[in-house]
Each structure stands twice: as structure tokens, then as C-alpha cells.
Design a protein around this motif. Structure first.
Motif, mmCIF file in Angstrom:
data_model
loop_
_atom_site.group_PDB
_atom_site.id
_atom_site.type_symbol
_atom_site.label_atom_id
_atom_site.label_comp_id
_atom_site.label_asym_id
_atom_site.label_seq_id
_atom_site.Cartn_x
_atom_site.Cartn_y
_atom_site.Cartn_z
ATOM 1 N N MET A 71 0.842 -1.186 0.000
ATOM 2 C CA MET A 71 0.000 0.000 0.000
ATOM 3 C C MET A 71 0.883 1.244 0.000
ATOM 4 N N PRO A 72 0.467 2.282 -0.718
ATOM 5 C CA PRO A 72 1.256 3.517 -0.716
ATOM 6 C C PRO A 72 1.238 4.167 0.665
ATOM 7 N N ASP A 73 2.249 4.926 0.925
ATOM 8 C CA ASP A 73 2.350 5.633 2.203
ATOM 9 C C ASP A 73 1.482 6.886 2.129
ATOM 10 N N SER A 74 0.212 6.697 2.381
ATOM 11 C CA SER A 74 -0.749 7.790 2.283
ATOM 12 C C SER A 74 -1.811 7.621 3.360
ATOM 13 N N ASP A 75 -2.225 8.701 3.962
ATOM 14 C CA ASP A 75 -3.279 8.646 4.972
ATOM 15 C C ASP A 75 -4.586 8.101 4.390
ATOM 16 N N LEU A 76 -4.773 8.227 3.087
ATOM 17 C CA LEU A 76 -5.997 7.765 2.431
ATOM 18 C C LEU A 76 -6.176 6.254 2.567
ATOM 19 N N TYR A 77 -5.067 5.520 2.664
ATOM 20 C CA TYR A 77 -5.126 4.064 2.654
ATOM 21 C C TYR A 77 -4.726 3.418 3.972
ATOM 22 N N LYS A 78 -4.539 4.181 5.024
ATOM 23 C CA LYS A 78 -3.981 3.623 6.260
ATOM 24 C C LYS A 78 -5.001 3.061 7.239
ATOM 25 N N ASP A 79 -6.234 3.524 7.202
ATOM 26 C CA ASP A 79 -7.161 3.046 8.229
ATOM 27 C C ASP A 79 -7.703 1.665 7.859
ATOM 28 N N GLU A 80 -8.036 0.891 8.868
ATOM 29 C CA GLU A 80 -8.446 -0.499 8.689
ATOM 30 C C GLU A 80 -9.712 -0.638 7.859
ATOM 31 N N GLN A 81 -10.649 0.293 8.005
ATOM 32 C CA GLN A 81 -11.889 0.226 7.225
ATOM 33 C C GLN A 81 -11.607 0.343 5.734
ATOM 34 N N THR A 82 -10.676 1.211 5.357
ATOM 35 C CA THR A 82 -10.334 1.382 3.949
ATOM 36 C C THR A 82 -9.643 0.136 3.407
ATOM 37 N N LEU A 83 -8.725 -0.433 4.187
ATOM 38 C CA LEU A 83 -8.041 -1.653 3.758
ATOM 39 C C LEU A 83 -9.038 -2.796 3.580
ATOM 40 N N THR A 84 -9.990 -2.903 4.481
ATOM 41 C CA THR A 84 -11.014 -3.941 4.380
ATOM 42 C C THR A 84 -11.907 -3.696 3.169
#
Length: 103
Positions: A71-84
Motif C-alpha cells: 500500500m502507498p504511504d498515504s493517509d488515504l489508505y492507512k485506516d483499517e476500514q479502507t483496507l477492508t
């Protein structure tokens, strides 16, 4: 999750994730982890759920190819809900045969 649907950067990234999975064509498993080495080791353990499901279909994990996406180092992709959310979208589109649950 509505903010992700509104985010062009998220949509572009999601398309890229899905496109990178297409060459796999029929993946056996899709998942996410914060510790890739540990997760692979867990899946390779003879008693793991994935190893058991593969054995039941006479598929030897040693003959499988591992592919992953960082995953890119971005706040957009860091939270667990987004990853799920990403995992569920990819899983529903690709329909891997050996996941414990689909979305």
C-alpha cells in the motif's frame, strides 16, 4: 466510506490494484496484513485454514505463486476500514476459491 467513493485518488488507486490482480486470473486467496512475513508463515503452517482448504483440493502450496501489493504511504489508505473495503472489492470481483469468506 462515502468519502472514498468521492475521492478520485482512491478510485484511481483501486483501479490500479484491481488491474494488477488481473494477471493472476484465478487467485486462490486474497487477504490483507500488516505483517507479510508473519502472515505467509501462518498460511504455510500445515494446520492453517488456507493450507487445509488447499490440501482438500489436492493443491500443494509449494506449487502456488505468491503475489502481493504494497500500500502507498498515504493517509488515504492507512485506516483499517479502507483496507477492508479494498480487500472486499477485490475479493468480490476476482472470486478467489480459497478464502474463508467473500466480502
Amino acid at each position: 466510506m462515502e468519502e472514498h467513493a468521492q475521492s478520485e485518488a482512491f478510485r484511481v488507486f483501486l483501479v490500479d490494484v484491481i488491474a494488477s490482480a488481473v494477471p493472476l486470473r484465478a487467485p486462490l486467496y486474497v487477504g490483507q496484513t500488516g505483517g507479510l512475513r508473519r502472515r505467509i508463515k501462518d498460511h504455510l503452517a500445515p494446520g492453517s485454514g488456507l493450507a487445509t482448504r488447499l490440501r482438500s483440493a489436492d493443491i500443494q502450496i509449494e506449487n502456488c505463486t505468491l503475489a502481493y501489493r504494497l500500500m502507498p504511504d498515504s493517509d488515504l489508505y492507512k485506516d483499517e476500514q479502507t483496507l477492508t473495503l479494498i480487500e472486499e472489492i477485490v475479493t468480490r470481483l476476482i472470486r478467489p476459491g480459497f478464502v474463508g469468506r467473500i466480502g
